[in-house]
Design a protein around this motif. Sequence first.
Motif, mmCIF file in Angstrom:
data_model
loop_
_atom_site.group_PDB
_atom_site.id
_atom_site.type_symbol
_atom_site.label_atom_id
_atom_site.label_comp_id
_atom_site.label_asym_id
_atom_site.label_seq_id
_atom_site.Cartn_x
_atom_site.Cartn_y
_atom_site.Cartn_z
ATOM 1 N N ARG A 78 0.879 -1.255 -0.250
ATOM 2 C CA ARG A 78 -0.022 0.121 -0.067
ATOM 3 C C ARG A 78 0.815 1.115 -0.050
ATOM 4 N NH1 ARG A 78 -3.168 -3.430 3.194
ATOM 5 N NH2 ARG A 78 -2.130 -3.080 4.879
ATOM 6 N N VAL A 79 1.066 1.818 -1.040
ATOM 7 C CA VAL A 79 1.810 2.970 -1.460
ATOM 8 C C VAL A 79 0.958 4.217 -1.285
ATOM 9 C CG1 VAL A 79 3.635 3.974 -2.877
ATOM 10 C CG2 VAL A 79 3.490 1.500 -2.948
ATOM 11 N N CYS A 80 1.533 5.270 -0.773
ATOM 12 C CA CYS A 80 0.795 6.625 -0.645
ATOM 13 C C CYS A 80 1.673 7.796 -1.253
ATOM 14 C CB CYS A 80 0.258 7.009 0.588
ATOM 15 S SG CYS A 80 -0.569 8.327 0.825
ATOM 16 N N VAL A 81 1.400 8.491 -2.169
ATOM 17 C CA VAL A 81 2.318 9.914 -2.373
ATOM 18 C C VAL A 81 1.539 11.001 -1.577
ATOM 19 C CG1 VAL A 81 2.596 11.410 -4.409
ATOM 20 C CG2 VAL A 81 2.364 9.116 -4.797
ATOM 21 N N LEU A 82 2.503 11.571 -0.892
ATOM 22 C CA LEU A 82 2.288 12.812 -0.106
ATOM 23 C C LEU A 82 2.930 14.132 -0.807
ATOM 24 C CD1 LEU A 82 3.397 11.575 3.460
ATOM 25 C CD2 LEU A 82 1.222 11.558 2.427
ATOM 26 N N THR A 83 1.785 14.844 -1.355
ATOM 27 C CA THR A 83 2.044 15.948 -2.117
ATOM 28 C C THR A 83 1.465 17.376 -1.539
ATOM 29 O OG1 THR A 83 2.104 16.792 -4.316
ATOM 30 C CG2 THR A 83 0.138 15.418 -3.779
ATOM 31 N N ARG A 84 2.125 18.364 -1.814
ATOM 32 C CA ARG A 84 1.394 19.586 -1.318
ATOM 33 C C ARG A 84 0.345 20.152 -2.248
ATOM 34 N NH1 ARG A 84 4.814 25.212 0.265
ATOM 35 N NH2 ARG A 84 2.864 26.590 0.716
ATOM 36 N N GLY A 85 0.380 19.930 -3.586
ATOM 37 C CA GLY A 85 -0.753 20.080 -4.374
ATOM 38 C C GLY A 85 -0.774 21.446 -4.774
ATOM 39 N N ASP A 132 0.732 20.215 5.147
ATOM 40 C CA ASP A 132 1.308 19.350 6.015
ATOM 41 C C ASP A 132 1.544 17.817 6.011
ATOM 42 O OD1 ASP A 132 2.064 18.454 8.574
ATOM 43 O OD2 ASP A 132 0.770 19.533 10.049
ATOM 44 N N ARG A 133 2.763 17.538 5.392
ATOM 45 C CA ARG A 133 2.875 16.306 4.995
ATOM 46 C C ARG A 133 3.108 15.233 6.232
ATOM 47 N NH1 ARG A 133 5.324 17.756 -0.137
ATOM 48 N NH2 ARG A 133 6.166 19.458 0.921
ATOM 49 N N VAL A 134 3.429 15.642 7.379
ATOM 50 C CA VAL A 134 3.493 14.755 8.612
ATOM 51 C C VAL A 134 2.081 14.690 8.971
ATOM 52 C CG1 VAL A 134 4.078 14.648 10.932
ATOM 53 C CG2 VAL A 134 5.679 15.844 9.245
ATOM 54 N N ALA A 135 1.208 15.224 9.003
ATOM 55 C CA ALA A 135 -0.308 15.140 9.507
ATOM 56 C C ALA A 135 -0.871 14.143 8.187
ATOM 57 C CB ALA A 135 -0.974 16.339 9.434
ATOM 58 N N ALA A 136 -0.742 14.549 7.082
ATOM 59 C CA ALA A 136 -1.059 13.583 6.012
ATOM 60 C C ALA A 136 -0.719 12.206 6.249
ATOM 61 C CB ALA A 136 -0.970 14.326 4.643
ATOM 62 N N GLY A 137 0.491 12.271 6.373
ATOM 63 C CA GLY A 137 1.189 10.776 6.553
ATOM 64 C C GLY A 137 0.440 10.067 7.593
#
Length: 358
Positions: A78-85, A132-137
């Motif tokens: 299960r891969v997830c891309v974290l991006t600002r957008g 906030d990539r930490v919160a998203a992760g």
Amino acid sequence: MNQAASLLLLPVSTIYGAVTRARLAAYGRGLFSVSKLPVPVISVGNITTGGTGKTPLVEWVCRTIAAVAEEESRARKRVCVLTRGYGRSNPEAQVVVSDGNEVRASVLESGDEPLLLATNLQGIAAVVSNRDRVAAGEWAVKNLRSEVFVLDDGFQHLRLFRDLDIVAIDATNPWGGGALLPSGRLRESPLGLSRADCVVITRSDQVADICSIKSIVQGIAGSVPVLSSRMVTSGFRKVDGETVDAAAVRSQPIGAFCGVGNPTSFFNHLRREGFKLEFTRTFPDHHRYTQSELDDLTRTAKASGAQSLLTTAKDATKLQAFSLGITCSAVEIQISIDEADLLVNLIRKVISSQPPGR
């Protein structure tokens, strides 16, 4: 940017550089906290703004993670891309662009690059847009059960610990004009490449002397792999998603337009592919098109003798709602990496919970 404007902005660049160096030093000394997610994080970033070929590299990394995981465990990872957008309507909100199986957001909600990644990686990776990539992760671990993260545009996002840092360098403009923002395009000094675990030089086929660039990069980055790559056309599709026969597209004169960080590279790519470009038109990166702009493109195409329009897949994500008076197709591009096995092995070590050896 013209030379006069660049000179006027040099004092601002000096201040920006001082702030950047202070920030890097503070993280290096442990003055700023770094958050660590409970699963591996692979960052794909750059040292210049816009147009380095980072998005195709992010897609390649996600596909490689999936392939390696299936090869070793016969199970999907299960891969997830974290991006600002960038360019989305509400940059403060978190948007689940894809849950890994289904695209769940519009281009206005997600941003053009996240939507392109979500579309291309259906069944392979989820995509979450959040500053906030930490919160998203943390959210994705809990709600999507993500097992590996790919941090899009993450080289300067030092707040989040990463297990592997991959940096893309555009061979056609590796040093961003030689100056820091806003006078040039450098986000930080090229010496920052010493933090990288792997450097991928993109568009190596568009320069006469890739060896000199590679030698300079290797001298800064040290003993880590420095790989060359190029962009290759994988297909064409109409703006509405319908697949287009490549031979039919290549057989006619065309007009080309785009709103990307390195438009010259896109047009040169088409010329090397043998397209006869009757005209080209550029727009700002992440540009939101209007009907009047597209009407003008149609008029220009017909006046120049172009029988159709070509644009990037990134631009195509923003065109579905509009009416075009001429056929418009998107060029689908993938990255091809020389000595790719070196990067595959680094990824294999990370997702197997082994250190990358840096």
